[in-house]
Design a protein around this motif. Structure first.
Motif, PDB file in Angstrom:
ATOM      1  N   ALA A 188      35.836  36.871  12.426  1.00 40.71           N
ATOM      2  CA  ALA A 188      34.937  36.653  11.469  1.00 40.71           C
ATOM      3  C   ALA A 188      36.046  37.031  10.270  1.00 40.71           C
ATOM      4  O   ALA A 188      34.931  36.576   8.698  1.00 40.71           O
TER       5      ALA A 188
ATOM      6  N   ARG B 264      29.238  35.654   9.974  1.00 42.06           N
ATOM      7  CA  ARG B 264      30.180  34.606  11.079  1.00 42.06           C
ATOM      8  C   ARG B 264      30.454  35.548  12.104  1.00 42.06           C
ATOM      9  O   ARG B 264      30.226  35.852  13.538  1.00 42.06           O
ATOM     10  N   TRP B 265      30.443  37.252  11.815  1.00 45.79           N
ATOM     11  CA  TRP B 265      30.545  37.833  12.448  1.00 45.79           C
ATOM     12  C   TRP B 265      29.153  37.887  13.438  1.00 45.79           C
ATOM     13  O   TRP B 265      30.232  37.871  15.498  1.00 45.79           O
TER      14      TRP B 265
ATOM     15  N   ASN C  43      27.270  35.252  13.850  1.00 43.35           N
ATOM     16  CA  ASN C  43      27.273  34.125  15.003  1.00 43.35           C
ATOM     17  C   ASN C  43      28.422  34.432  16.493  1.00 43.35           C
ATOM     18  O   ASN C  43      28.358  33.716  17.454  1.00 43.35           O
TER      19      ASN C  43
ATOM     20  N   LYS D 132      28.953  36.665   4.262  1.00 46.09           N
ATOM     21  CA  LYS D 132      29.310  35.492   4.756  1.00 46.09           C
ATOM     22  C   LYS D 132      29.445  35.618   6.323  1.00 46.09           C
ATOM     23  O   LYS D 132      30.248  35.328   7.333  1.00 46.09           O
TER      24      LYS D 132
END
Ligand code: ADP
Length: 494
Positions: free
Chosen positions: A207, A86-87, A89, A82
Motif C-alpha cells: 500500500a 489503500r492498506w 482496501n 492515503k
C-alpha cells in the motif's frame, strides 16, 4: 461465504514465514525455525522464524531509523491517510485469504473470523486514516502577552505485543492509531497466530508504507517479547494478553528505559440478568454467544452469568439449550458456530478449570469435555457450570475458554457486590426493563465497558479498556490516539 472458495484456500500449502524487517523477509539470525501447528487437526501447517534477541534489536533499530529520518512521520497528513486507506482496501480485497489463513493458524470459526479479523482490521485502519488530519492541537487560555500551544507529537518507536485470539483485529487496534500518529512500530505476534498478521503487514508495504515503519518479528514471547520489553529504544509498549505477561512487561520497563506500558489484560466479566429482562430467550442466546463464540477466547467474554434467583432454573435451561444448539467443529466449515481451541495447552488449561469447578461444588449442566478427538484438533464442548460461589476459582480466574460459571443473586445490591468481587474490570452487561436500574448498574459495576440488554458488538467509535487488573489505557475511538502521542507545550512570550 462460499464454501468451495474456502476449501480451495485451505488446500493451499503455507510457505514458511520469516520476520519482516526494513521491508525485507529475513530469517532468524541463527536460522532457527519453529513449527506452526494447526488447531483444526493438530498437523504442522508451516514454520516460522524463531526470533532471537538480535532479531528484535535489528527490527527496533530499523524502526528507529525510519522514525528519525521522517520517511513516514514527516509525510503530509493527506499522504499518510492515503497509504492507510489503500492498506485497508487491500485487506478487504484479500479478506477471505487472510481469514482462512488466520483460521488455519488460530482455530476461530470462519464466520466470526471473516467479520472480526480482516473486516474489523480494515474498518479500524480506515477510522484512524480519516482521523489523522482531523485531530488538532490546542491553544491554552493564557494571559494576553503569552501564546501557549499544546502540540501532539508521535512518541517515536512503538512496540506492540499481540495475542492469538483475534490477531488482525487487535493488531489493527494498535497499528491504526500508532501509524496514524506518525510512529514506527515493531510488532510481535503470538506464537500460535502470526501468519495472518505477517501477511497483513506485507500488504502495508504494497500500500506504500515505507520500509522500516512497520517491522514484524516472530518467535517466542519470553525471547523476542522480552527483548522488546527490555529495549532502551522502544518508547511505548502496547500489549493485549495475560495478566502474568503484563506484569512482566511493567518489570521490563522498570528495568530498562521506563517506557510507557499500556496493558489490555483479561477479564471475568459479569453478565447480570434480572427477572425483568425484556426477552429472556433472546438474553439466553446472547449470553451463550457472548461466552462460547471463538471458544470463549475473547477478552470481553461474559464468563460469569449472574442470574436473579427467581428465574435461575428457567434461564439456565434456556442458556443450556442455546449452548447445545451451537455446532462445534471444523472452523472452516461455514456452518460451524464454534471452532477450535487455539492450542493443546489452552485446551488442557480449560479442562483443569472444569475439574476445579467440580471439586469446588459446581454442577456441570452441559459440556465439560474435550470432543472430536478423532480430528486430531483441539475442540471443547460449550460448558455451563451452575452453583459457582462468588469466591470460587471459576468466578475469580479467567479461563479464556468456553466455560460459563453461573451464580444466583437475590437483589440488585447482591448482584453489584458479586459483580465487583474480582480483581478484574473489563466488560459486563445488565439485562433489565427498568431504565433506572439499568443506569444504576452501569454506574455501580466496576468495569470499562458495560452493555445494557445486549452483549458485545461495541464498535470502533467507543473506547475499550479495563480497570483494576484488567489493565490501563484504551483501544478504539479517538481516545486510543492518546497512547501514541506526547503532549508538548510551547510557551511563547509575545
Ligand atoms: P497467553 O498465556 O494467553 O498465551 P500471553 O500473555 O502469554 O497470553 O501471550 C500474549 C502475547 O505475549 C504473545 O504474543 C506472547 O508471545 C507474548 N509474551 C508471552 N510471554 C512474554 C514475555 N515474557 N515477554 C513479552 N511477551 C511475552
Amino acid at each position: 461465504m462460499d464454501q468451495s472458495r474456502i476449501d480451495a484456500l485451505r488446500a493451499l500449502a503455507v510457505s514458511p514465514g520469516s520476520h519482516l524487517i526494513d521491508g525485507q523477509n529475513v530469517a532468524a539470525s541463527d536460522g532457527a525455525i519453529m513449527d506452526i501447528l494447526s488447531p483444526i487437526d493438530g498437523t504442522v501447517l508451516t514454520s516460522l522464524a524463531r526470533g532471537t534477541v538480535q532479531d528484535m534489536e535489528t527490527a527496533i533499530t530499523s524502526a528507529r531509523a525510519a522514525f528519525e529520518d521522517g520517511r513516514w512521520a514527516k509525510q503530509p497528513p493527506a499522504a499518510r491517510r492515503k497509504v492507510l486507506l489503500r492498506w485497508a482496501n487491500l485487506i478487504e480485497e484479500n479478506a477471505l485469504e487472510l481469514a482462512v489463513l488466520g483460521v488455519r493458524d488460530n482455530g476461530t470459526e470462519i464466520g466470526m473470523a471473516l467479520k472480526a479479523e480482516p473486516g474489523s482490521a480494515a474498518g479500524t485502519l480506515r477510522y484512524y486514516a480519516e482521523a489523522l488530519d482531523k485531530v488538532y492541537g490546542e491553544i491554552a487560555p493564557t494571559q494576553s502577552d503569552i501564546l501557549g500551544l499544546i502540540h501532539k507529537e508521535p512518541v517515536g518507536v512503538v512496540g506492540a505485543i499481540i495475542p492469538w485470539n483475534f490477531p488482525m483485529m487487535i493488531g489493527a487496534w494498535k497499528l491504526g492509531p500508532a501509524l496514524a500518529s506518525g510512529n514506527s512500530v515493531v510488532l510481535k505476534p503470538a506464537e500460535t497466530a502470526s501468519l495472518s498478521l505477517l501477511r497483513m503487514a506485507e500488504l502495508a508495504l504494497e500500500a506504500g508504507l515505507p520500509p522500516g515503519v512497520l517491522n514484524v518479528v516472530t518467535g517466542e514471547g519470553r525471547v523476542v517479547g522480552e527483548a522488546m520489553g527490555l529495549s532502551m529504544d522502544v518508547d511505548v509498549l502496547v500489549f493485549t494478553g495475560s495478566g502474568s505477561t503484563g506484569r512482566r512487561l511493567l518489570e521490563y520497563a522498570a528495568r530498562s528505559n521506563l517506557k510507557r506500558v499500556y496493558l489490555e489484560l483479561g477479564g471475568k466479566s459479569p453478565n447480570i440478568v434480572f427477572a425483568d429482562a425484556p426477552n429472556l430467550e433472546e438474553a439466553a442466546k446472547i449470553a451463550a454467544a457472548g461466552i462460547f463464540r471463538n471458544s470463549g477466547q475473547v477478552c470481553v467474554a461474559g464468563s460469569r452469568l449472574l442470574v436473579e434467583a427467581s428465574i435461575h432454573d428457567e434461564f439456565v435451561a434456556a442458556v443450556v439449550r442455546a449452548a447445545e444448539a451451537l455446532r462445534v467443529g471444523d472452523p472452516l466449515d461455514v456452518n460451524t458456530h464454534v471452532g477450535a481451541v487455539n492450542s493443546e495447552a489452552q485446551l488442557q488449561q480449560n479442562l483443569r478449570f472444569v475439574e476445579t469447578a467440580r471439586n469446588e461444588g459446581g454442577t456441570i449442566v452441559t459440556g465439560g469435555d474435550r470432543i472430536l478427538t478423532e480430528t486430531g484438533g483441539y475442540y471443547m464442548a460449550p460448558t455451563v457450570i451452575t452453583g459457582v460461589a462468588a469466591e470460587a476459582t471459576l468466578a475469580q480466574q479467567e479461563v479464556f475458554g468456553p466455560v460459563l460459571g453461573v451464580t444466583a443473586f437475590t437483589d440488585e445490591h447482591e448482584a453489584v457486590r458479586i459483580a465487583n468481587a474480582t480483581i478484574y474490570g473489563l466488560a459486563g452487561a445488565v439485562w433489565t426493563s427498568n431504565l433506572s436500574r439499568a443506569h444504576r448498574m452501569v454506574r455501580a459495576v466496576r468495569t470499562g465497558v458495560m452493555h445494557v440488554n445486549t452483549y458485545g458488538g461495541a464498535d470502533g467509535t467507543v473506547p475499550l479498556g479495563g480497570v483494576g487488573q484488567s489493565g490501563n489505557g484504551h483501544d478504539k475511538s479517538l481516545h486510543a490516539l492518546e497512547k501514541y502521542t506526547n503532549l508538548k507545550t510551547a510557551w511563547i512570550k509575545l
